[in-house]
Design a protein around this motif. Structure first.
Motif, mmCIF file in Angstrom:
data_model
loop_
_atom_site.group_PDB
_atom_site.id
_atom_site.type_symbol
_atom_site.label_atom_id
_atom_site.label_comp_id
_atom_site.label_asym_id
_atom_site.label_seq_id
_atom_site.Cartn_x
_atom_site.Cartn_y
_atom_site.Cartn_z
ATOM 1 N N VAL A 131 0.839 -1.206 0.000
ATOM 2 C CA VAL A 131 0.000 0.000 0.000
ATOM 3 C C VAL A 131 0.870 1.251 0.000
ATOM 4 O O VAL A 131 0.571 2.228 -0.704
ATOM 5 C CB VAL A 131 -0.967 -0.014 1.214
ATOM 6 N N GLN A 132 1.949 1.260 0.765
ATOM 7 C CA GLN A 132 2.856 2.405 0.807
ATOM 8 C C GLN A 132 3.523 2.624 -0.546
ATOM 9 O O GLN A 132 3.719 3.761 -0.979
ATOM 10 C CB GLN A 132 3.908 2.211 1.898
ATOM 11 N N VAL A 133 3.876 1.533 -1.231
ATOM 12 C CA VAL A 133 4.493 1.626 -2.558
ATOM 13 C C VAL A 133 3.482 2.163 -3.566
ATOM 14 O O VAL A 133 3.805 3.049 -4.373
ATOM 15 C CB VAL A 133 5.053 0.256 -2.998
ATOM 16 N N ILE A 134 2.258 1.663 -3.516
ATOM 17 C CA ILE A 134 1.217 2.135 -4.443
ATOM 18 C C ILE A 134 0.919 3.608 -4.191
ATOM 19 O O ILE A 134 0.780 4.396 -5.136
ATOM 20 C CB ILE A 134 -0.059 1.263 -4.321
ATOM 21 N N ALA A 135 0.852 4.004 -2.924
ATOM 22 C CA ALA A 135 0.594 5.416 -2.594
ATOM 23 C C ALA A 135 1.730 6.301 -3.105
ATOM 24 O O ALA A 135 1.487 7.384 -3.643
ATOM 25 C CB ALA A 135 0.421 5.585 -1.086
ATOM 26 N N GLY A 136 2.976 5.848 -2.948
ATOM 27 C CA GLY A 136 4.118 6.610 -3.455
ATOM 28 C C GLY A 136 4.089 6.727 -4.965
ATOM 29 O O GLY A 136 4.353 7.797 -5.527
ATOM 30 N N SER A 137 3.736 5.640 -5.631
ATOM 31 C CA SER A 137 3.646 5.653 -7.085
ATOM 32 C C SER A 137 2.532 6.581 -7.558
ATOM 33 O O SER A 137 2.714 7.359 -8.512
ATOM 34 C CB SER A 137 3.406 4.230 -7.593
ATOM 35 N N ALA A 138 1.385 6.541 -6.888
ATOM 36 C CA ALA A 138 0.278 7.444 -7.230
ATOM 37 C C ALA A 138 0.683 8.903 -7.007
ATOM 38 O O ALA A 138 0.348 9.776 -7.811
ATOM 39 C CB ALA A 138 -0.958 7.092 -6.402
ATOM 40 N N LEU A 139 1.429 9.157 -5.942
ATOM 41 C CA LEU A 139 1.915 10.511 -5.683
ATOM 42 C C LEU A 139 2.867 10.955 -6.793
ATOM 43 O O LEU A 139 2.784 12.084 -7.277
ATOM 44 C CB LEU A 139 2.619 10.575 -4.322
ATOM 45 N N GLY A 140 3.764 10.071 -7.221
ATOM 46 C CA GLY A 140 4.692 10.395 -8.299
ATOM 47 C C GLY A 140 3.973 10.729 -9.592
ATOM 48 O O GLY A 140 4.308 11.700 -10.281
ATOM 49 N N ILE A 141 2.960 9.939 -9.919
ATOM 50 C CA ILE A 141 2.185 10.203 -11.132
ATOM 51 C C ILE A 141 1.421 11.521 -10.998
ATOM 52 O O ILE A 141 1.347 12.306 -11.948
ATOM 53 C CB ILE A 141 1.214 9.036 -11.426
ATOM 54 N N THR A 142 0.872 11.781 -9.820
ATOM 55 C CA THR A 142 0.131 13.033 -9.588
ATOM 56 C C THR A 142 1.040 14.248 -9.745
ATOM 57 O O THR A 142 0.677 15.228 -10.411
ATOM 58 C CB THR A 142 -0.508 13.024 -8.184
ATOM 59 N N ILE A 143 2.237 14.183 -9.173
ATOM 60 C CA ILE A 143 3.164 15.312 -9.277
ATOM 61 C C ILE A 143 3.646 15.478 -10.718
ATOM 62 O O ILE A 143 3.744 16.596 -11.222
ATOM 63 C CB ILE A 143 4.327 15.157 -8.274
ATOM 64 N N TYR A 144 3.906 14.376 -11.401
ATOM 65 C CA TYR A 144 4.235 14.453 -12.833
ATOM 66 C C TYR A 144 3.089 15.127 -13.581
ATOM 67 O O TYR A 144 3.308 16.028 -14.395
ATOM 68 C CB TYR A 144 4.503 13.060 -13.411
ATOM 69 N N TRP A 145 1.846 14.695 -13.330
ATOM 70 C CA TRP A 145 0.693 15.224 -14.041
ATOM 71 C C TRP A 145 0.532 16.728 -13.786
ATOM 72 O O TRP A 145 0.242 17.485 -14.707
ATOM 73 C CB TRP A 145 -0.561 14.461 -13.619
ATOM 74 N N LEU A 146 0.733 17.146 -12.539
ATOM 75 C CA LEU A 146 0.619 18.563 -12.217
ATOM 76 C C LEU A 146 1.716 19.407 -12.881
ATOM 77 O O LEU A 146 1.510 20.565 -13.202
ATOM 78 C CB LEU A 146 0.684 18.777 -10.696
ATOM 79 N N ALA A 147 2.885 18.788 -13.085
ATOM 80 C CA ALA A 147 4.032 19.512 -13.642
ATOM 81 C C ALA A 147 4.232 19.239 -15.139
ATOM 82 O O ALA A 147 5.202 19.731 -15.723
ATOM 83 C CB ALA A 147 5.298 19.130 -12.890
ATOM 84 N N ARG A 148 3.341 18.498 -15.770
ATOM 85 C CA ARG A 148 3.566 18.071 -17.152
ATOM 86 C C ARG A 148 3.722 19.219 -18.140
ATOM 87 O O ARG A 148 4.349 19.069 -19.172
ATOM 88 C CB ARG A 148 2.482 17.093 -17.598
ATOM 89 N N THR A 149 3.157 20.372 -17.837
ATOM 90 C CA THR A 149 3.323 21.506 -18.741
ATOM 91 C C THR A 149 4.746 22.068 -18.708
ATOM 92 O O THR A 149 5.142 22.808 -19.606
ATOM 93 C CB THR A 149 2.336 22.634 -18.372
ATOM 94 N N ALA A 150 5.506 21.667 -17.691
ATOM 95 C CA ALA A 150 6.901 22.138 -17.591
ATOM 96 C C ALA A 150 7.829 21.422 -18.575
ATOM 97 O O ALA A 150 8.925 21.876 -18.835
ATOM 98 C CB ALA A 150 7.416 21.937 -16.156
ATOM 99 N N TYR A 151 7.370 20.293 -19.142
ATOM 100 C CA TYR A 151 8.227 19.519 -20.030
ATOM 101 C C TYR A 151 8.271 20.132 -21.391
ATOM 102 O O TYR A 151 7.654 20.257 -22.209
ATOM 103 C CB TYR A 151 7.794 18.053 -20.093
#
Length: 151
Positions: A131-151
């Protein structure tokens, strides 16, 4: 040779590091809510909710996919790397933590009557639950998604 300052222009790396730091900061909040005390040591230790390793490698893989291409060899490499890191966090390191817990208990029981025995305890919180790994992965995807316009 490129200037070392170019590292700060690497948006994929910066977003991945932000994901890692946000996960570590969330550990502090989780610890505060869970135990009702501020334990800043969680900012620099392994284990806990969410997995900072998973947030880092997931954001990294997503950033590579966004910038270089989802069908690229670089994205495949980053994805395989992410899977290995997350498997290790929830599998191998979690098992090592369980073994450390058992060994610490054995030492406590064997040397209970010998207070002069001063062996350092093994670190028990090494890995993550799934569960901790899945939560970390979901957080990583969320932060990527929020910052995707920076790419």
């Amino acid at each position: 040779m490129q200037d070392i300052g170019d590292i700060f222009n690497n948006r994929v790396l910066l977003v991945a590091l932000v994901a890692c730091f946000v996960a570590q900061a969330l550990k502090l909040i989780v610890e505060l809510v869970k135990n009702r005390k501020l334990n800043v040591r969680v900012l620099v230790t392994t284990g806990g909710m969410p997995s900072a390793h998973s947030a880092l490698v997931t954001a990294l893989a997503a950033g590579v996919g966004q910038t270089i291409g989802w069908a690229s060899a670089e994205f495949a490499l980053a994805t395989v790397f992410a899977i290995i890191v997350m498997y290790d966090a929830a599998g191998v390191r979690q098992a090592a933590g369980k073994q450390a817990r058992i060994l610490n208990q054995m030492i406590d029981e064997l040397f209970d009557e010998k207070p002069d025995f001063s062996q350092d305890r093994l670190k028990e919180l090494l890995g993550h639950t799934p569960v901790q790994v899945i939560a970390g992965s979901a957080l990583g995807i969320t932060i990527y998604w929020l910052a995707r316009t920076a790419y």
